[in-house]
Design a protein around this motif. Structure first.
Motif, PDB file in Angstrom:
ATOM      1  N   ARG A  26       0.646  -1.916   0.120  1.00 24.91           N
ATOM      2  CA  ARG A  26      -0.038   0.128   0.039  1.00 24.91           C
ATOM      3  C   ARG A  26       1.127   1.430   0.138  1.00 24.91           C
ATOM      4  O   ARG A  26       1.693   1.129   0.634  1.00 24.91           O
ATOM      5  CB  ARG A  26      -0.768   0.205   1.125  1.00 24.91           C
ATOM      6  CG  ARG A  26      -2.022  -0.871   1.146  1.00 24.91           C
ATOM      7  CD  ARG A  26      -3.238  -0.390   0.342  1.00 24.91           C
ATOM      8  NE  ARG A  26      -3.966  -1.787   0.067  1.00 24.91           N
ATOM      9  CZ  ARG A  26      -5.175  -0.921  -0.362  1.00 24.91           C
ATOM     10  NH1 ARG A  26      -5.652  -0.465  -1.215  1.00 24.91           N
ATOM     11  NH2 ARG A  26      -6.114  -2.523  -0.260  1.00 24.91           N
ATOM     12  N   ASP A  29      -0.917   6.765  -0.259  1.00 21.88           N
ATOM     13  CA  ASP A  29      -2.779   7.150  -0.684  1.00 21.88           C
ATOM     14  C   ASP A  29      -3.194   6.342  -0.403  1.00 21.88           C
ATOM     15  O   ASP A  29      -4.114   5.950  -1.181  1.00 21.88           O
ATOM     16  CB  ASP A  29      -2.764   8.205  -1.520  1.00 21.88           C
ATOM     17  CG  ASP A  29      -2.116   8.147  -3.044  1.00 21.88           C
ATOM     18  OD1 ASP A  29      -1.420   6.138  -3.124  1.00 21.88           O
ATOM     19  OD2 ASP A  29      -1.960   8.479  -4.455  1.00 21.88           O
ATOM     20  N   LYS A  31      -2.846   3.348  -2.549  1.00 18.35           N
ATOM     21  CA  LYS A  31      -2.878   2.564  -3.519  1.00 18.35           C
ATOM     22  C   LYS A  31      -2.293   1.760  -3.342  1.00 18.35           C
ATOM     23  O   LYS A  31      -1.312   1.218  -2.827  1.00 18.35           O
ATOM     24  CB  LYS A  31      -2.502   3.494  -4.778  1.00 18.35           C
ATOM     25  CG  LYS A  31      -3.853   4.621  -4.901  1.00 18.35           C
ATOM     26  CD  LYS A  31      -3.049   5.538  -6.100  1.00 18.35           C
ATOM     27  CE  LYS A  31      -3.399   6.706  -6.580  1.00 18.35           C
ATOM     28  NZ  LYS A  31      -3.861   7.616  -7.175  1.00 18.35           N
ATOM     29  N   THR A  32      -2.950   0.262  -3.939  1.00 19.47           N
ATOM     30  CA  THR A  32      -2.394  -0.524  -4.119  1.00 19.47           C
ATOM     31  C   THR A  32      -0.822  -0.966  -4.858  1.00 19.47           C
ATOM     32  O   THR A  32      -1.440  -0.530  -6.590  1.00 19.47           O
ATOM     33  CB  THR A  32      -3.025  -2.080  -4.323  1.00 19.47           C
ATOM     34  OG1 THR A  32      -3.956  -2.268  -3.357  1.00 19.47           O
ATOM     35  CG2 THR A  32      -2.474  -3.483  -3.689  1.00 19.47           C
TER      36      THR A  32
END
Length: 158
Positions: A26, A29, A31-32
């Motif tokens: 992660r 922010d 996101k993956t």
């Protein structure tokens, strides 16, 4: 007792990860992202946490000289508890870490990477070249940054 220690040391080295995996983490922010998308030919990777004083000292020393290495990717893999993301983000802002295209802080929320690399205790520092671990160091003491610079120079010039 000595025999058990030797067996332990050998097993740690035997089962320590040597390839830098293309697993997901992660981002700040939330996101993956795939780890390989963050790496460069040479990458400096550190498993760290906000409560780990040697980790913070290592990162502070790294930040004193990393601007000299424009081709190196820095990946700081945070080991704080998953519920502490806001605290980690505030910590990073207060320390003014130079987050950019080559400097990343990511979260190992399920501790998968930590287990793969046998990263406890932290800090665990890796220098990765072409997604292969070429240098591994556990712990940090003032003065260790000289060896880290030497290893980064070696990785870039080999």
């Amino acid at each position: 007792m000595t025999r058990l220690f030797v067996i332990f040391c050998l097993s740690v080295n035997l089962y320590s990860q040597t390839n830098f995996p293309n697993t997901t983490v992660r981002s700040m922010d939330n996101k993956t992202i795939n780890l390989h998308s963050l790496t460069a030919e040479v990458s400096f990777v550190s498993f760290w946490a906000t409560w780990c004083l040697p980790c913070i000292k290592e990162i502070d020393k790294l930040n004193e000289f990393i601007h000299e290495y424009s081709d190196i990717s820095v990946i700081l893999i945070n080991e704080d508890r998953p519920g502490d993301k806001a605290k980690v983000k505030g910590f990073i802002r207060s320390k003014k870490y130079p987050i950019d295209d080559n400097y990343h802080v990511v979260f190992d929320t399920n501790s998968k990477l930590s287990r793969q690399f046998n990263a406890q205790p932290i800090p665990l520092t890796l220098i990765v070249k072409n997604n292969k671990v070429i240098y591994r160091k556990r712990g940090f003491y003032l003065g260790d940054e000289v060896e880290l610079k030497k290893q980064l120079d070696k990785a870039l010039n080999d």
